[in-house]
Scaffold this motif. Structure first.
Motif, PDB file in Angstrom:
ATOM      1  N   CYS B 395       0.838  -1.193   0.000  1.00  0.00           N
ATOM      2  CA  CYS B 395       0.000   0.000   0.000  1.00  0.00           C
ATOM      3  C   CYS B 395       0.878   1.250   0.000  1.00  0.00           C
ATOM      4  N   SER B 396       0.278   2.365  -0.344  1.00  0.00           N
ATOM      5  CA  SER B 396       1.086   3.577  -0.507  1.00  0.00           C
ATOM      6  C   SER B 396       1.672   4.064   0.812  1.00  0.00           C
ATOM      7  N   ALA B 397       1.107   3.615   1.945  1.00  0.00           N
ATOM      8  CA  ALA B 397       1.644   4.044   3.231  1.00  0.00           C
ATOM      9  C   ALA B 397       3.029   3.445   3.492  1.00  0.00           C
ATOM     10  N   ARG B 398       3.341   2.345   2.782  1.00  0.00           N
ATOM     11  CA  ARG B 398       4.664   1.754   2.981  1.00  0.00           C
ATOM     12  C   ARG B 398       5.724   2.540   2.207  1.00  0.00           C
ATOM     13  N   LEU B 399       5.285   3.236   1.174  1.00  0.00           N
ATOM     14  CA  LEU B 399       6.245   3.888   0.287  1.00  0.00           C
ATOM     15  C   LEU B 399       7.195   4.856   0.976  1.00  0.00           C
ATOM     16  N   PRO B 400       6.697   5.763   1.832  1.00  0.00           N
ATOM     17  CA  PRO B 400       7.639   6.690   2.458  1.00  0.00           C
ATOM     18  C   PRO B 400       8.692   5.972   3.291  1.00  0.00           C
ATOM     19  N   VAL B 401       8.288   4.855   3.918  1.00  0.00           N
ATOM     20  CA  VAL B 401       9.237   4.092   4.717  1.00  0.00           C
ATOM     21  C   VAL B 401      10.281   3.476   3.799  1.00  0.00           C
ATOM     22  N   TYR B 402       9.796   2.846   2.707  1.00  0.00           N
ATOM     23  CA  TYR B 402      10.709   2.248   1.737  1.00  0.00           C
ATOM     24  C   TYR B 402      11.644   3.323   1.176  1.00  0.00           C
ATOM     25  N   ALA B 403      11.066   4.448   0.816  1.00  0.00           N
ATOM     26  CA  ALA B 403      11.857   5.512   0.186  1.00  0.00           C
ATOM     27  C   ALA B 403      12.969   5.972   1.125  1.00  0.00           C
ATOM     28  N   LEU B 404      12.610   6.193   2.380  1.00  0.00           N
ATOM     29  CA  LEU B 404      13.586   6.679   3.361  1.00  0.00           C
ATOM     30  C   LEU B 404      14.729   5.681   3.535  1.00  0.00           C
ATOM     31  N   LEU B 405      14.371   4.413   3.759  1.00  0.00           N
ATOM     32  CA  LEU B 405      15.394   3.410   4.064  1.00  0.00           C
ATOM     33  C   LEU B 405      16.227   3.051   2.844  1.00  0.00           C
ATOM     34  N   ILE B 406      15.572   2.971   1.690  1.00  0.00           N
ATOM     35  CA  ILE B 406      16.334   2.635   0.476  1.00  0.00           C
ATOM     36  C   ILE B 406      17.330   3.751   0.172  1.00  0.00           C
ATOM     37  N   ALA B 407      16.868   4.996   0.280  1.00  0.00           N
ATOM     38  CA  ALA B 407      17.771   6.120  -0.005  1.00  0.00           C
ATOM     39  C   ALA B 407      18.943   6.132   0.975  1.00  0.00           C
ATOM     40  N   ALA B 408      18.675   5.745   2.217  1.00  0.00           N
ATOM     41  CA  ALA B 408      19.726   5.828   3.230  1.00  0.00           C
ATOM     42  C   ALA B 408      20.706   4.657   3.161  1.00  0.00           C
ATOM     43  N   PHE B 409      20.250   3.491   2.736  1.00  0.00           N
ATOM     44  CA  PHE B 409      21.096   2.304   2.893  1.00  0.00           C
ATOM     45  C   PHE B 409      21.474   1.578   1.618  1.00  0.00           C
ATOM     46  N   ILE B 410      20.742   1.789   0.548  1.00  0.00           N
ATOM     47  CA  ILE B 410      21.071   1.053  -0.671  1.00  0.00           C
ATOM     48  C   ILE B 410      21.841   1.992  -1.602  1.00  0.00           C
ATOM     49  N   PRO B 411      23.088   1.689  -1.865  1.00  0.00           N
ATOM     50  CA  PRO B 411      23.855   2.573  -2.759  1.00  0.00           C
ATOM     51  C   PRO B 411      23.254   2.540  -4.163  1.00  0.00           C
ATOM     52  N   ALA B 412      23.145   3.715  -4.772  1.00  0.00           N
ATOM     53  CA  ALA B 412      22.565   3.795  -6.108  1.00  0.00           C
ATOM     54  C   ALA B 412      23.599   3.391  -7.143  1.00  0.00           C
ATOM     55  N   GLN B 413      23.428   2.190  -7.689  1.00  0.00           N
ATOM     56  CA  GLN B 413      24.336   1.734  -8.744  1.00  0.00           C
ATOM     57  C   GLN B 413      23.510   1.242  -9.921  1.00  0.00           C
ATOM     58  N   PRO B 414      23.950   1.589 -11.142  1.00  0.00           N
ATOM     59  CA  PRO B 414      23.155   1.164 -12.295  1.00  0.00           C
ATOM     60  C   PRO B 414      23.236  -0.346 -12.500  1.00  0.00           C
ATOM     61  N   ILE B 415      22.098  -0.931 -12.873  1.00  0.00           N
ATOM     62  CA  ILE B 415      22.094  -2.355 -13.235  1.00  0.00           C
ATOM     63  C   ILE B 415      21.873  -2.468 -14.742  1.00  0.00           C
ATOM     64  N   LEU B 416      20.812  -1.826 -15.219  1.00  0.00           N
ATOM     65  CA  LEU B 416      20.516  -1.831 -16.648  1.00  0.00           C
ATOM     66  C   LEU B 416      20.532  -0.389 -17.126  1.00  0.00           C
TER      67      LEU B 416
END
Lengths: 97, 639
Positions: B395-416
């Motif tokens: 649901c959309s309520a999970r999105l802000p949580v996902y957005a916050l944690l992904i931005a903070a912990f998953i390094p942005a690296q290109p795959i495709l």
């Protein structure tokens, strides 16, 4: 019930699931138990009604039937519980009764 | 004025006659209702069940008439929630509701043969009834015919032929409503109460086997049609061509996938500017209030509590409205039924059915309306299974949580290339985890608690119709009201309580305590041992507890706890603060926890109402919590 030779070649009563597209048939019997039949009945799928398969949904999905001017989709397993007879034969039976 | 209206013990009696609008699904009932009431509508839930009740007022020169729009039904037997509610309302057995003074029965003139079957049990109630036949213009256009006066004679009640989109044809309906005040001859009940042997009535035994009963009812409906000179319209060519495409062996699934893709794209990409705009407006108004109000506890409550908390939820309004905009178009156009037919094969395999498709699609915005829309799933076992797995959809309520944690912990690296990177992959992974959990859970339920032969899948395919702007706007307005009410009540309450707990016990100088010493911080330290194996500390613990009210609350909570305001620029500070407290393992664990856990009191409440007890919501809550805990533990252990 005895059939005339020309109609005896194919079984008189078939299951709706085996009826080819665009062939009009009359429902003679519903082999579904108990209250489960109610959704069918409410939409006019009762013995004596005319059904005509008009379209199969893709990849083995439900088939769309025309009943009393309304389109209704039924799964094969449901259509296999509906015993039908071609509308011409049904008219003949009614005559002989 | 009817004496019935002022009957003693009539419950809420505002004096105005109460008229129930009844009819089969897709008969044009709601369009008629919207036309008559305009925007003078209220949406509420029936007490005890979550079938929505739409009420509206028609203001006539002689006085107001209250209309109540009942769910679309094929009959009055209590075999589905919708039919049960309709029957109870019509019988006046609904708590807090008086029996309607009259009924407006809406039937589709082009499908009269089939729709007349609903007329019998409704007329047998013996209430003054007006039969409204919609789609009169289409009946003529497709060479159908009907003698209105003959049908009226046969039924013993007034019959009006209308085109629900053309206000001028609604005159007979207004005349009927007016006659409820003035006592005109239009107000008649069906005299043939002999047909009251129907099984739907109160306490009536099932004397006849059900099949015979309906066969007879159909026979009577046909005879009625015949004596009214009804000639069915020719099948619509447009309709056939559209179905040839929508249900085509190859193009059908392609169209289906395209529709789903557009809906998702709109929720996740096109909604973003609107959401950013809403966020900016909330931040700007908060800043303005902050600069105007003097420093005080009230300012802190208003800004840190109410504005931050309610604002964090308001941000989702555009997204939810966009989703409902598409759902309204898909439903009103008639495509949704085709989508259900296409989806049935797949859904059936995992223990659900085609009609589960709409609720599950809605659940990507919010599980609450999704669970409510599951009432179109007629089979009770399938309905329970559908609403049980709906909260697994992201649901959309999970999105802000996902957005916050992904931005903070998953390094942005290109795959495709530049379009698809590690962060997007993780986001998709979280969605897929939800879907897999839903599939496994549905299959599990159907093999255990909900075992049994499923009822026949009967899906009516309504004619394709062009959705009207009015109907879509009305629905969006309904959704906005429902959403704001939720945000206004639950989220407001949680944020205020949370704020209070951060303010006490007071420091010796009367200052607010540091967060770790506050009541909230102490509570967090109590639960810390339970969440330590997942790699979470007490701050996250507090976030998890507050997110029980609604998932997105955790972002605001963490913001409060880490002492940062959550406007855009400083979101990075929250990320930085989180990076000190969590490592990759515990961050992924937190993500996994949010995929599975049922942190949403509104969902639990709606589950209780929809399933009529605490059993299912309690089971659902524990099951999802267990899954979340186990999943998070595994994630933390292996990363």
């Amino acid at each position: 019930m005895k059939r005339k030779p020309e109609t005896a070649q194919k079984p008189a009563d078939r299951m709706l699931a085996d009826v080819p597209l665009e062939e009009e048939v009359v429902l003679v019997r519903i082999d579904v138990a108990g209250d489960d039949v109610e959704p069918l009945l409410e939409r006019g799928i009762v013995p004596g009604c005319t059904l005509c398969p008009v379209r199969h949904a893709p990849v083995g999905g439900p088939t769309v039937y025309r009943v009393d001017g309304v389109l209704v989709a039924l799964r094969r397993e449901t259509a296999s519980c509906l015993c039908v007879r071609s509308s011409l034969e049904a008219a003949g039976v009614l005559d002989s009764n | 004025m009817l004496d019935r209206g002022s009957a003693p013990g009539a419950g809420v009696d505002r004096g105005a006659p109460l008229v129930a609008v009844v009819g089969p699904p897709n008969s044009g009932k709601s369009t008629l209702f919207n036309h008559l009431t305009g925007l003078r509508q209220r949406v509420a839930n029936y007490p005890g069940v979550t079938v929505e009740r739409r009420c509206g007022t028609v203001n006539l020169p002689v006085g107001p008439v209250e209309l109540i729009d009942l769910p679309g039904v094929h009959g009055l037997s209590p075999r589905s929630l919708d039919q049960m509610v309709t029957r109870d309302v019509l019988l006046g057995e609904f708590e807090g509701d008086r029996q309607p003074d009259a009924i407006v029965l809406v039937l589709d003139a082009t499908r009269l043969k089939s729709h007349l079957m609903v007329a019998e049990p409704v007329l047998a109630l013996g209430l003054p009834t007006l039969v409204v036949l919609t789609m009169a213009d289409e009946l003529n256009r497709r060479y159908g015919a009907l003698r209105r006066s003959s049908l009226s004679e046969e039924l013993g009640v007034e019959v009006a032929l209308v085109n629900a989109r053309d206000a001028a044809t609604l005159q007979p309906v207004r005349a009927f409503l007016k006659a409820l005040h003035t006592g005109g001859e239009e107000v008649r009940a069906c005299p043939i109460v002999a047909v009251a042997e129907h099984p739907e009535g109160r306490g009536a035994g099932r004397a006849l086997p059900m099949i015979d009963l309906f066969a007879e009812r159909r026979q009577r409906a046909r005879e009625l049609g015949r004596s009214a000179g009804f000639q069915a319209p020719r099948p619509s060519r447009t309709n056939e061509r559209l179905d040839a495409l929508a249900l085509h062996r190859f193009w059908g699934p392609v169209v289906f996938a395209g529709v789903v893709a557009v809906v998702f794209q709109s929720i996740f990409a096109w909604a973003v500017p609107l959401m950013d705009g809403t966020e900016a407006a909330i931040a700007a108004s908060g800043n303005y209030l902050g600069s105007v109000l003097p420093e005080s506890w009230f300012r802190s409550l208003l800004l840190d509590g109410v504005w931050a908390g309610v604002g964090s939820v308001m941000v989702f309004l555009p997204q939810i409205l966009i989703l409902f905009f598409f759902i309204a178009i898909l439903e009103d156009s008639g495509y949704m039924a085709r989508a259900a037919v296409i989806a049935d094969r797949l859904m059936h395999r995992v223990g659900l059915q085609g009609k589960s498709f709409l609720p599950l699609l809605s659940a990507y915005a919010c599980a609450v309306p999704a669970i409510m829309s599951a009432r179109t799933v007629e089979d009770e076992r399938d309905r329970i299974a559908t609403i049980f797995v709906a909260p697994f959809m992201t649901c959309s309520a999970r999105l802000p949580v996902y957005a916050l944690l992904i931005a903070a912990f998953i390094p942005a690296q290109p795959i495709l290339g530049p379009f698809f990177g590690t962060q997007a992959a993780v986001l998709i992974g979280l969605y897929v985890m939800g879907v897999v959990a839903a599939i496994v859970t549905a299959a599990l339920l159907k093999r255990t608690l909900l075992r049994g032969r499923s009822a026949p899948f009967v899906m009516e395919l309504p004619p394709y119709r062009l959705p009207t702007v009015r109907s879509i706007l009305t629905r969006l307005l309904d959704r906005t009201k429902v959403f704001l009410r939720r945000a206004g009540k639950i989220i407001l309450a949680v944020t205020v309580v949370l704020w209070v707990f951060t303010q006490f016990p007071r420091m010796p100088g009367g200052e607010a305590p540091p967060i770790g010493d506050s009541a909230l911080g102490q509570a967090g330290q109590v639960i810390e041992p339970a969440i330590e194996p997942l790699g979470f500390d007490w701050r996250i613990g507090i976030g998890l507890v507050t997110s029980l009210a609604a998932r997105e609350v955790i972002v605001g909570t963490l913001g409060t706890i880490y002492g940062v305001e959550s406007d855009d620029e400083e979101a990075f500070e929250l990320q930085a603060a989180l990076q000190q407290d969590l490592d990759l393992g515990s961050a992924v664990a937190l993500l996994v926890f949010f995929v599975f856990a049922l942190q949403c009191m509104s969902t639990v409440a709606i589950m209780r109402r929809e399933t009529g007890g605490w059993r299912w919501p309690a089971l659902q809550f524990c099951y999802m919590l267990l899954l979340a805990y186990a999943g998070a533990w595994v994630a933390n252990a292996i990363l």
